[in-house]
Design an enzyme around this catalytic site. Structure first.
Site, short mmCIF file in Angstrom:
data_model
loop_
_atom_site.label_atom_id
_atom_site.label_comp_id
_atom_site.label_asym_id
_atom_site.label_seq_id
_atom_site.Cartn_x
_atom_site.Cartn_y
_atom_site.Cartn_z
N ARG A 130 0.83 -1.21 0.00
CA ARG A 130 0.00 0.00 0.00
C ARG A 130 0.87 1.27 0.00
NH1 ARG A 130 -2.91 2.97 4.23
NH2 ARG A 130 -4.48 4.21 3.17
N HIS A 153 0.84 4.25 -2.83
CA HIS A 153 0.67 5.67 -2.50
C HIS A 153 1.86 6.49 -2.96
CE1 HIS A 153 -2.68 5.36 0.73
NE2 HIS A 153 -2.90 4.58 -0.29
N ASP A 154 3.06 5.96 -2.78
CA ASP A 154 4.24 6.70 -3.23
C ASP A 154 4.13 6.96 -4.73
OD1 ASP A 154 6.75 7.94 -3.08
OD2 ASP A 154 7.74 6.10 -3.72
N GLY A 172 4.67 10.15 -8.56
CA GLY A 172 5.61 9.18 -9.11
C GLY A 172 6.34 8.39 -8.03
N ASN A 221 -2.79 8.97 5.37
CA ASN A 221 -1.58 8.22 5.69
C ASN A 221 -1.56 7.75 7.14
OD1 ASN A 221 -0.67 8.65 3.19
ND2 ASN A 221 1.05 9.95 3.75
N PRO A 254 -7.10 7.48 -4.79
CA PRO A 254 -8.51 7.13 -4.90
C PRO A 254 -9.11 6.93 -3.51
CG PRO A 254 -7.15 5.21 -5.37
CD PRO A 254 -6.22 6.37 -5.18
N HIS A 256 -6.02 -5.86 -2.81
CA HIS A 256 -6.84 -5.96 -1.60
C HIS A 256 -7.16 -7.41 -1.24
CE1 HIS A 256 -8.38 -1.51 -1.83
NE2 HIS A 256 -7.11 -1.60 -1.52
N THR A 257 -6.45 -8.35 -1.80
CA THR A 257 -6.54 -9.75 -1.38
C THR A 257 -5.68 -9.98 -0.14
OG1 THR A 257 -6.37 -12.05 -2.12
CG2 THR A 257 -4.64 -10.57 -2.87
N ASP A 290 -9.62 -9.34 2.84
CA ASP A 290 -10.08 -10.62 2.28
C ASP A 290 -10.32 -11.56 3.45
OD1 ASP A 290 -10.26 -13.23 1.37
OD2 ASP A 290 -8.37 -13.19 0.25
#
Ligand code: HEM
Ligand SMILES: *[C@@H]1O[C@H](CO)[C@@H](O)[C@H](O)[C@H]1NC(C)=O
Ligand SMILES: *[C@@H]1O[C@H](CO)[C@@H](O)[C@H](O)[C@H]1NC(C)=O
Ligand SMILES: CC(=O)N[C@H]1CO[C@H](CO)[C@@H](O)[C@@H]1O
Length: 329
Positions: free
Chosen positions: A58, A62-63, A68, A90, A160, A190-191, A245
């Site tokens: 994650r 985000h980075d 970039g 964050n 997002p 997101h698994t 999950d």
């Protein structure tokens, strides 16, 4: 006329080439053991703190999405600067992931000082940790430079949100050059890992002002009731969380997509993928065929790993991942 088009084509090709100067063997002479040094450090970290892997994945997303893949997310805030990692969103980027990167970087500074960028360390660490969870291996090209800035203000527009609709999500990813197929494959991340109750509370309490226990009808009722109970004290204790999950929480597999078919998605943005025909078709394909998911995920991760990278004088090789080199106290 034809000649002009030819020149234009050459110019375009050259500018594309100049943008992404990453190579598999970038450190072949300057730090030949970079890959094994990173792997050893992060494997040990994951064995001692099992939330490291999902947290790092994650962190990397985000980075990359905020300006970039340039390790801007690793910079600490100071008296003078509110850095990216202190954005509200964050809050939960876990310390173990920062620590994994720091450990790898420390060992690299001993073996080949001031050579390997923190952005490259994070890209390699993410790949290695993913494979530890059972995810597919892929090559990571190297040569990223670390950013010269990091700002809390740049986070909000770039990430997002779980309350976005599918058209909003598609537009968000498309603006960064990612197609629907790549977005759905990446969301398969997101698994693994978990989300804090506040991220999905509006789905399980007082949904649409229907009363305290009314929940989102697209959620499986047994899951909704279980989450209502698990999250009941989350206002007082914001650290309470649930697995993304619930079936195989720490295995990188295609279970995330199978869950969505049964209303077992955790975030609204997860379950929404079933509500739009463009994304639902891909969810079904990946749920039925893990190989198809892994193949697409690898390609999308390699693309994400090179998103907006800085090379040459656009950045530096930070000596400490949390501080710019020219920063003096
Ligand atoms: C579709 C858009 C996405 C949205 C709206 C979204 C949102 C979120 C939210 C709200 C959380 C919970 C954070 C927390 O409570 O700590 C989360 C967790 C997570 N996200 Fe996403 N995400 C998206 C896409 C992605 C992508 C593309 C990746 C990676 C390629 C990713 C990887 C992860 C991981 C691994 C976790 C678990 C973190 C942990 O266990 O520490 N997400 N995401
Ligand atoms: C999502 O929630 C945030 C508050 O957390 C709000 O500011 C934003 O407008 C919402 N976005 C959508 C698309 O509903
Ligand atoms: C699964 O996907 C792979 C890769 O796209 C493909 O080669 C294979 O034929 C698919 N398997 C089935 C059973 O559809
Ligand atoms: C606005 C907000 O909640 N910011 C938090 C972000 O995360 C840091 C910890 O890393 C907190 O100290 C901030 O309060």
């Amino acid at each position: 006329m034809k000649f002009h088009i030819f020149i234009l084509l050459i110019a375009v090709l050259l500018s594309i080439g100049a943008e992404a100067r990453l190579y598999s063997n970038y450190y072949a002479r300057s730090c030949p053991n970079v890959e094994s040094i990173v792997r050893d450090a992060v494997v040990n970290k994951q064995l001692s703190a099992q939330t490291t892997a999902a947290g790092t994945l994650r962190l990397f997303f985000h980075d990359c999405f905020v300006g970039g893949c340039d390790a801007s997310v690793l910079v600490s805030s100071s008296r003078f600067l509110r850095a990216e990692r202190d954005a509200d969103i964050n809050l939960s980027l876990p310390g173990d992931s920062f620590d994994a990167v720091v450990r790898a970087k420390t060992n690299l500074e001993l073996a080949c000082p001031a050579t390997v960028s923190c952005a490259d360390v994070l890209a390699l660490a993410t790949r290695d940790l993913l494979t530890m969870l059972g995810g597919p291996f892929y090559r990571v090209r190297l040569g990223r430079r670390d950013s010269l800035s990091s700002s809390v203000a740049s986070v909000a527009d770039n990430l997002p949100l779980p309350n976005m609709s599918v058209p909003q999500l598609i537009k968000h990813f498309q603006d960064k050059g990612f197609r629907v197929r790549e977005m759905v494959a990446l969301t398969g991340a997101h698994t693994v890992g978990f989300s804090h109750c506040k991220e999905f509370a509006s789905r399980i309490y007082n949904y649409n002002n229907g009363g305290p226990t009314s929940f989102d009808p697209s959620m499986n009722p047994r899951l909704a009731q279980g989450l209502q109970s698990a999250c009941r004290n989350h206002d007082k204790d914001p650290t309470i969380s649930a697995f993304n999950d619930i079936m195989t929480p720490s295995k990188f597999d295609n279970m995330y997509f199978k869950n969505l078919e049964r209303g077992l998605g955790l975030l609204a943005s997860d379950q929404a993928l079933m509500a739009d025909p463009r994304t639902a078709a891909l969810v079904r394909e990946y749920a039925a065929n893990e190989t198809a998911f892994f193949n697409d995920f690898v390609l999308a991760m390699q693309k994400l790993s090179e998103y907006g990278v800085k090379t040459g004088r656009e950045g530096e090789v930070r000596r400490r991942c949390d501080v710019f080199n020219n920063f003096s106290l």
